[in-house]
Design an enzyme around this catalytic site. Sequence first.
Site, mmCIF file in Angstrom:
data_model
loop_
_atom_site.group_PDB
_atom_site.id
_atom_site.type_symbol
_atom_site.label_atom_id
_atom_site.label_comp_id
_atom_site.label_asym_id
_atom_site.label_seq_id
_atom_site.Cartn_x
_atom_site.Cartn_y
_atom_site.Cartn_z
ATOM 1 N N SER A 2 0.815 -1.214 0.000
ATOM 2 C CA SER A 2 0.000 0.000 0.000
ATOM 3 C C SER A 2 0.850 1.265 0.000
ATOM 4 O O SER A 2 1.550 1.539 -0.964
ATOM 5 C CB SER A 2 -0.961 -0.046 1.198
ATOM 6 O OG SER A 2 -1.918 0.968 1.125
ATOM 7 N N LYS A 49 -0.659 -4.118 -3.239
ATOM 8 C CA LYS A 49 -1.947 -3.522 -2.866
ATOM 9 C C LYS A 49 -1.983 -2.111 -3.443
ATOM 10 O O LYS A 49 -1.489 -1.162 -2.843
ATOM 11 C CB LYS A 49 -2.136 -3.486 -1.346
ATOM 12 C CG LYS A 49 -3.480 -2.881 -0.919
ATOM 13 C CD LYS A 49 -3.651 -2.923 0.602
ATOM 14 C CE LYS A 49 -5.001 -2.345 1.016
ATOM 15 N NZ LYS A 49 -5.056 -0.872 0.912
ATOM 16 N N GLN A 95 -8.633 3.088 0.037
ATOM 17 C CA GLN A 95 -9.880 3.000 0.793
ATOM 18 C C GLN A 95 -10.264 4.373 1.342
ATOM 19 O O GLN A 95 -9.396 5.157 1.734
ATOM 20 C CB GLN A 95 -9.750 2.021 1.970
ATOM 21 C CG GLN A 95 -9.835 0.565 1.576
ATOM 22 C CD GLN A 95 -8.616 0.084 0.816
ATOM 23 O OE1 GLN A 95 -7.488 0.318 1.208
ATOM 24 N NE2 GLN A 95 -8.848 -0.583 -0.317
#
Length: 393
Positions: A294, A319, A323
Amino acid sequence: MQDRDWKAILKKVGISFGVISIIFTVTVGGFIVANLQHMGRLARVVQLVQGDYLEKASFGQLIDGATRGIVDSLGDPYSVYMDAQENAQLMEQIEGKFGGVGIILSLKDPKKLTVLRPIKNTPAAKAGLEPGDVIMKIDSQDATTIDQEKAVSLMRGDPGTKVTLVVYRDSAKKTLTVPLTREPISVPTVEGEALPGNSDLAYIDISQFSTNTANELASVLKNMDMSKYKGIVLDLRYNHGGELDAAVGVASYFVKPGPVVYIVDNQGRTVTKSAEGNFLGKPFVVLVNEESASASEIVSGAIKDEGTGTLVGVKTFGKGIVQTIFPLDSGTSVKLTTAKYLTPNKVDIHKKGIEPDVKAELKKGEEATISPTDRNYDSQLTQAVQILRSKIK
């Protein structure tokens, strides 16, 4: 004449409004008809539970369950409904302060609660929990049937309260019962020091990206006096990511001004996040591994695309999605995947990861030396130092 003009205009407006009303009615009516069976099924289940279920169930409890079920049905492990307690705990995690036992869980197998590492000087570390320990029970809860979000919420709690973990340690082939007392956990996300045995090299470890990480990095760099160092080792191994803007702030020290990441939503709209002009301009290497994910991949991807440093290690987690947390009523929220991110070269790394410039693996059974205290470096750090030395000669 003017009256007739106004009447004509009003007539046209009335016709237009009527057409719009018909379209709206047909559209909404079609939606209702198409979904009437499903809505009826939901209403019937609520009726059955409230009328015939043996135990009492409040309407709020049913709404919570239905909401959670809607989000779970997406099949996206990163999209979750959070009740008030879970939401509060997430906010604490983002801020880097919470009450708990100090365990970071591995991302490698989301269906297994494996300890990635205990945080230094926390109850978990003091109790001797080790990387690789698999959590089987949290108090009376079977931990093999719950996700990581739920597990974290069960381990968190007010300082002074107790929680008991049952863990399986594969290296010893045995199960351990570990009673713990929760403490305030304040996690410094950035650690920096001269690399032991290489006093002219700075070693910086970033464990996660919280809202304050970029400020922490600025403070660490200032206190270290970077003019004393010829090169830098940036360690992003086992960094699961975190706050997007923190990643951009950190990247600003390692890439020149320009795009760091592109955020693309479901309509194809793109937002560009750019470096802030804090580029250090020193030779550096970045350590990454299969648990670098991420936000740490945002930093790594920008560095690789811009060619300002060398990535050393193994392919990252992959990733590449973002979000967003949407607050709901009564302190609840829903966290949904709302966008993907692309590296400066418009590379989509989701489920693909980032290949390092130089592949370096740990030997079998070898543990990574995060923030080393002596010259007994792991294989990846050893190779990173060798590469950095070749850059500054």
